[in-house]
Write a protein that holds these residues in place. Structure first.
Motif, PDB file in Angstrom:
ATOM      1  N   THR A 192       9.994  10.973  -9.670  1.00 38.26           N
ATOM      2  CA  THR A 192       9.609  10.196 -10.857  1.00 38.26           C
ATOM      3  C   THR A 192       8.515   9.187 -10.543  1.00 38.26           C
ATOM      4  O   THR A 192       7.895   8.642 -11.466  1.00 38.26           O
ATOM      5  N   ALA A 193       8.258   8.929  -9.266  1.00 34.05           N
ATOM      6  CA  ALA A 193       7.169   8.020  -8.892  1.00 34.05           C
ATOM      7  C   ALA A 193       5.802   8.682  -9.009  1.00 34.05           C
ATOM      8  O   ALA A 193       4.773   8.001  -9.037  1.00 34.05           O
ATOM      9  N   ALA A 194       5.769  10.008  -9.056  1.00 37.38           N
ATOM     10  CA  ALA A 194       4.501  10.728  -9.023  1.00 37.38           C
ATOM     11  C   ALA A 194       3.642  10.432 -10.245  1.00 37.38           C
ATOM     12  O   ALA A 194       4.127  10.410 -11.379  1.00 37.38           O
ATOM     13  N   PHE A 238       4.330   6.950  -1.974  1.00 37.06           N
ATOM     14  CA  PHE A 238       5.789   6.766  -1.996  1.00 37.06           C
ATOM     15  C   PHE A 238       6.396   7.892  -1.156  1.00 37.06           C
ATOM     16  O   PHE A 238       6.344   9.069  -1.536  1.00 37.06           O
ATOM     17  N   VAL A 239       6.944   7.526   0.003  1.00 38.47           N
ATOM     18  CA  VAL A 239       7.542   8.494   0.923  1.00 38.47           C
ATOM     19  C   VAL A 239       9.054   8.277   0.910  1.00 38.47           C
ATOM     20  O   VAL A 239       9.530   7.175   1.171  1.00 38.47           O
ATOM     21  N   ARG A 254       1.069   9.127  -4.872  1.00 35.77           N
ATOM     22  CA  ARG A 254       1.404  10.379  -4.185  1.00 35.77           C
ATOM     23  C   ARG A 254       2.830  10.280  -3.640  1.00 35.77           C
ATOM     24  O   ARG A 254       3.208   9.277  -3.038  1.00 35.77           O
ATOM     25  N   VAL A 255       3.617  11.337  -3.835  1.00 38.07           N
ATOM     26  CA  VAL A 255       5.013  11.342  -3.398  1.00 38.07           C
ATOM     27  C   VAL A 255       5.209  12.413  -2.323  1.00 38.07           C
ATOM     28  O   VAL A 255       4.785  13.551  -2.481  1.00 38.07           O
ATOM     29  N   VAL A 256       5.864  12.013  -1.224  1.00 35.44           N
ATOM     30  CA  VAL A 256       6.222  12.942  -0.150  1.00 35.44           C
ATOM     31  C   VAL A 256       7.728  12.830   0.080  1.00 35.44           C
ATOM     32  O   VAL A 256       8.270  11.729   0.184  1.00 35.44           O
ATOM     33  N   ASP A 289       0.808  -1.216   0.000  1.00 32.33           N
ATOM     34  CA  ASP A 289       0.000   0.000   0.000  1.00 32.33           C
ATOM     35  C   ASP A 289       0.844   1.271   0.000  1.00 32.33           C
ATOM     36  O   ASP A 289       0.378   2.334  -0.420  1.00 32.33           O
ATOM     37  N   ALA A 290       2.071   1.170   0.509  1.00 33.11           N
ATOM     38  CA  ALA A 290       2.933   2.349   0.584  1.00 33.11           C
ATOM     39  C   ALA A 290       4.383   1.912   0.685  1.00 33.11           C
ATOM     40  O   ALA A 290       4.687   0.813   1.163  1.00 33.11           O
TER      41      ALA A 290
END
Length: 449
Positions: free
Chosen positions: A296-298, A254-255, A303-305, A209-210
């Motif tokens: 690049t994951a966005a 993606f954090v 969602r990228v943090v 999930d993340a």
């Protein structure tokens, strides 16, 4: 000799007891100032066994008692002997710890700890002060996430054995989440997956999930060409490949770890927020490329943090681990004139920020992971010395750290000055466990009384 301590928590009894049953509880409650490390946690509160590594190669073995196990009211552990390394403690330091949980009402629980041991009560009370605050704050953080609809999730974590990763994984598992550790070696259990940073397997993130990406070579050290290359190579390429896989797999969140080095080594008294431009220097260049790789994951599905982390405070690692023995010996002091801004963050507040990045879908892009009250180096020095009851009078000239870090390393690390503010977290009304440095250090070093 015995001691009894207690605290009332605004959480139902069944929920509190369940927190203790989950993996990571022992780690979350272990005081970080003690010279012991967890070798293994008990698999069961009924009859499991936990092991602590002590100085000198000794072991502390805590055996849970099946006869005294009465959920959700009580569990008991006592010292045991399992091999020669555990014999001195097991024979010479008897310990019986009764954990009791009393339902005050439907929403409150009184947690009671009774310990029979020859260890003086004055040495144990700081430990229980720490434990109760950790329990209260962790349950509050999980409760806030649940109120916002964050359900039990499967979270893949790189760098899970590091200072931040070990604290975060323990926090997440006690919250009921499944953590999959992405490791370089062959997996040793179902919650590990082998990760090749140069060529991650196509199914690495299946059913995840993340992703929380923390892995990267330590920046501490002399800034030689080889060290700088290791810092960059361990971050930029592996992050780009993992981000590409997360995007292709459709992982919702993606954090990625980042750093306040983005703002450059010295911006004077300028207040720096997430919208400010990048600075100059080696670390600013690396962090900018690192964040670009994470971005690049966005996608509409991911969602990228990017968590721009300040100077993490923990006696288990980082600068505090290095400074604590020096200050305890009365050898601490400000670096140079001490005017440099030091944007610090307590380890548990950093864990909360990563947690929020997982559940707060409004949070995207760069987030400054620093406390709301940055301090100058000289103020940090005075505060740490006061907490440890030691003098810190003599300043440390820049050439001292330069002997270890080199001229560039001193400028980028020991003498860096960044007045960073957590503007996005403040706008989100994010609650910090410690907004001021002294309360943070007192909690982490067991000096609250």
């Amino acid at each position: 000799m015995s001691i009894e301590c207690s605290s009332t928590i605004a959480v139902p009894r069944a929920e509190v007891f369940e927190w203790f049953r989950r993996p990571g509880a022992f780690s979350r409650l272990a005081p970080p100032w003690m010279s012991a490390s967890i070798e293994s946690e008990a698999g069961s509160l009924a009859d499991g066994r936990a092991v602590l590594r002590l100085p000198g190669g000794l072991r502390w073995v805590a055996q849970h008692s099946a006869a005294d196990f009465d959920p959700p009211q009580r569990f008991v552990d006592r010292t045991a002997v399992d091999g020669l390394a555990s014999m001195p403690v097991g024979r010479l330091l008897p310990w019986r710890h009764t954990h009791e949980f009393e339902a005050v009402d439907d929403g409150h629980t009184r947690v009671v700890d009774r310990v029979d041991t020859p260890v003086p009560a004055m040495l144990l009370r700081p430990m229980f002060d720490y434990r109760y605050r950790q329990l209260t704050d962790d349950l509050a953080a999980h409760g806030q996430a649940a109120e916002r609809g964050f359900e039990k999730s499967t979270i893949a974590v790189t760098g899970a054995s590091g200072l931040v990763g070990s604290a975060l994984t323990a926090f997440l598992t006690t919250g009921g989440h499944r953590v999959i550790r992405l490791v370089r070696h062959a997996p040793s259990n179902p919650d590990e997956r082998q990760w090749d940073p140069d060529a991650p397997a196509a199914d690495l993130l299946d059913d995840v999930d993340a992703v929380v990406h923390l892995a990267g070579a330590s920046i501490a050290g002399r800034f030689t060409a080889a060290h700088k290359r290791a810092i960059a190579d361990s971050r930029i390429g592996p992050t780009a490949r993992l981000a590409a896989l997360a995007k292709a797999t459709g992982v919702p969140t993606f954090v990625c770890a980042s750093a306040i080095g983005y703002y450059g080594a010295d911006r004077g008294d300028e207040i720096l927020t997430e919208i400010d431009s990048r600075g100059t220097g080696f670390l600013a260049d690396v962090v900018a490329d690192w964040e670009a790789a994470a971005n690049t994951a966005a996608s509409p599905a991911t969602r990228v943090v990017r968590v721009r982390t300040g100077i993490v405070q923990s006696p288990r690692g980082g600068t505090l681990r290095l400074l604590r023995p020096l200050f305890a010996a009365g050898l601490g002091g400000a670096i140079g004139n001490g005017r440099q801004w030091l944007p610090w963050i307590g380890i548990d507040d950093l864990v909360d920020i990563y947690h929020r990045a997982l559940w707060d879908t409004n949070l995207t892009g760069a987030v400054n992971a620093v406390a709301p009250q940055p301090v100058r180096n000289r103020d940090y020095t005075r505060t740490l010395a006061r907490v440890l009851h030691r003098p810190a009078i003599l300043p440390i000239p820049r050439f001292g750290p330069a002997l270890l870090l080199g001229r560039e390393g001193v400028a980028e690390l020991a003498a860096a000055s960044q007045r960073v503010q957590p503007t996005r977290l403040t706008a989100a009304a994010h609650p910090f466990r410690d907004e001021d440095l002294e309360s943070c250090l007192r909690h982490l070093l067991g000096r609250t009384r």
